[in-house]
Structures are given as structure tokens and as C-alpha cells.
Design an enzyme around this catalytic site. Structure first.
Site, PDB file in Angstrom:
ATOM      1  N   CYS A  82       0.826  -1.211   0.000  1.00 44.40           N
ATOM      2  CA  CYS A  82       0.000   0.000   0.000  1.00 44.40           C
ATOM      3  C   CYS A  82       0.866   1.270   0.000  1.00 44.40           C
ATOM      4  CB  CYS A  82      -1.014  -0.050   1.140  1.00 44.40           C
ATOM      5  SG  CYS A  82      -2.410   1.039   0.821  1.00 44.40           S
ATOM      6  N   HIS A 178      -3.047  -5.350   1.619  1.00 44.05           N
ATOM      7  CA  HIS A 178      -2.371  -5.585   2.898  1.00 44.05           C
ATOM      8  C   HIS A 178      -2.405  -7.052   3.311  1.00 44.05           C
ATOM      9  CE1 HIS A 178      -2.091  -1.316   4.227  1.00 44.05           C
ATOM     10  NE2 HIS A 178      -3.171  -1.162   3.468  1.00 44.05           N
ATOM     11  N   GLU A 180      -0.516  -8.470   5.292  1.00 41.40           N
ATOM     12  CA  GLU A 180      -0.157  -8.572   6.721  1.00 41.40           C
ATOM     13  C   GLU A 180      -1.397  -8.537   7.612  1.00 41.40           C
ATOM     14  OE1 GLU A 180       0.230  -5.980   4.825  1.00 41.40           O
ATOM     15  OE2 GLU A 180      -0.268  -4.143   5.906  1.00 41.40           O
TER      16      GLU A 180
HETATM   17  N1  GLN Z   1      -3.419   6.325   1.107  1.00 47.26           N
HETATM   18  C1  GLN Z   1      -2.208   6.005   1.804  1.00 47.26           C
HETATM   19  C2  GLN Z   1      -1.019   6.753   1.240  1.00 47.26           C
HETATM   20  O1  GLN Z   1      -1.175   7.551   0.393  1.00 47.26           O
HETATM   21  C3  GLN Z   1      -1.910   4.531   1.742  1.00 47.26           C
HETATM   22  C4  GLN Z   1      -2.918   3.769   2.554  1.00 47.26           C
HETATM   23  C5  GLN Z   1      -2.401   2.520   3.168  1.00 47.26           C
HETATM   24  O2  GLN Z   1      -1.194   2.279   3.244  1.00 47.26           O
HETATM   25  N2  GLN Z   1      -3.300   1.740   3.671  1.00 47.26           N
HETATM   26  O3  GLN Z   1       0.069   6.548   1.640  1.00 47.26           O
END
Ligand code: GLN
Length: 195
Positions: A82, A178, A180
């Protein structure tokens, strides 16, 4: 044997603890990384989910931005989920307000769009096919990015909404979701096996 691999988790912000546990369960020796000496001592690095703009700011504050870019350029294996995927890109769209943008670390030759799914729906889950894994992965997306461009040598391992959401270039892996946060350790195992 993977048990001997020392895998760091960037621990400036984000869901560090979940990755440490997932890596241990995947057979690695997991440790937190906040200092340059720690960064130099590891065989591979996980960049967790969180907020990529905050992590970028803290990378500068902790004087890790240059050293981390250098280690990636030298070929250190890395896995980003992410926010970590966003940071591993070479180009970030909707990177944030000027002066507080997410900064690309250039681990994978790709363009990502921050908060791409979030414009329609903030978070969602679904089962997706993942190349190399025997059955689908339950993917949790939270204000997730998607990939808009990959270089020819980048493998696309999974897609959602028509966009790549898991990619690999050599020993650098990234997922928009994710793993994890679920009990499924196959993605972390895939990374540990890449070391
Ligand atoms: N929107 C977040 C970002 O821009 C990422 C979201 C996440 O890691 N769950 O870093």
C-alpha cells in the site's frame, strides 16, 4: 535457508507490527529499521502500509531517504504494501500537497496513483488471483493505490478493477493491498523466498 535472512521493516510510521509478525511466520528474522546502521545491516526491507506522505517526511527527518534510495539502487530486495508500494514507484500521481508529497524511491519502474480506489470507495476486500500462488488471495484494500504504468520488465502478478495491484521487478515486490492483515502468509513467504 530463509530463517537466516534478516529482514527489516521500516518503522517510522504505519502497520510495522503486523509485518514483523508476518515475516517471522514466513521464516525470516524480522527487525525494525529506524536508523541508517539498521538499514545497512539487513538483507531485505519491508515498507509497510500507512501514509506515504508522512513516511516520506520522516524518511527525510531520520536522514534515511538518500541511504534507502542508494540501497535500492544497489539491488537490496524490498517489499512494499500500500503506502510502501507508492514509495517504491518511480513516479507518483496525486502525490499530495506541494512540500508534503510522497517521494518515489524508484525500486520498481512504474507509475502509481495514490488513493486511486479511494475516489470511489475508501476500503474494500475481495479474493483475487495472484500469479505463482496456488489459490486466490483475500486482498484488503485501504485507501489503496493502483498502478497506471509498468516498464516492460515489470511482472504484473495481480489485478483489480483492471489495474495492476501486485507487481515485481527483480527482487522488489509491491502490493496495493495488505496481506499482513490476514492470516495468509503466502505473499510474505514469496518475498522471503526471493531473498
Ligand atoms: N493512502 C495512503 C497513502 O497515500 C496509503 C494507505 C495505506 O497504506 N493503507 O500513503
Amino acid at each position: 535457508m530463509s530463517a537466516s535472512h534478516r529482514v527489516g521493516v521500516l518503522a517510522l510510521q504505519g502497520d510495522t507490527r503486523e509485518h514483523l509478525a508476518a515475516l517471522e511466520e514466513a521464516g525470516a528474522q524480522a527487525l525494525t529499521v529506524r536508523r541508517r546502521a539498521e538499514l545497512e545491516s539487513i538483507d531485505g526491507l519491508v515498507i509497510p502500509g500507512g501514509e506515504s506522505t508522512t513516511m516520506s517526511h520522516l524518511l527525510r527527518e531520520f536522514e534515511l531517504l538518500g541511504p534507502l534510495r542508494a540501497r535500492l539502487a544497489e539491488g537490496m530486495p524490498a517489499y512494499g504494501s500500500c503506502a510502501g508500494m507508492i514509495l517504491l514507484a518511480t513516479e507518483i500521481l496525486d502525490a499530495g500537497v506541494p512540500g508534503r508529497e510522497a517521494v518515489p524511491l524508484a525500486g520498481i519502474d512504474m507509475t502509481v496513483r495514490r488513493n486511486a480506489f479511494g475516489r470511489q470507495v475508501d476500503s474494500f476486500e475481495g479474493d483475487i488471483d495472484f500469479t505463482g500462488l496456488d489459490s486466490s488471495v483475500h486482498a484488503v484494500f485501504i485507501r489503496a493505490p493502483w498502478v497506471e504504468r509498468v516498464a516492460e520488465h515489470v511482472e504484473v502478478l495481480a489485478r483489480a478493477a483492471g489495474h495492476p495491484v501486485a507487481v515485481r521487478q527483480g527482487k522488489v515486490l509491491a502490493t496495493a493491498f495488505h496481506p499482513e492483515m490476514t492470516g495468509d502468509r503466502r505473499v510474505h513467504k514469496l518475498f522471503v523466498d526471493m531473498l
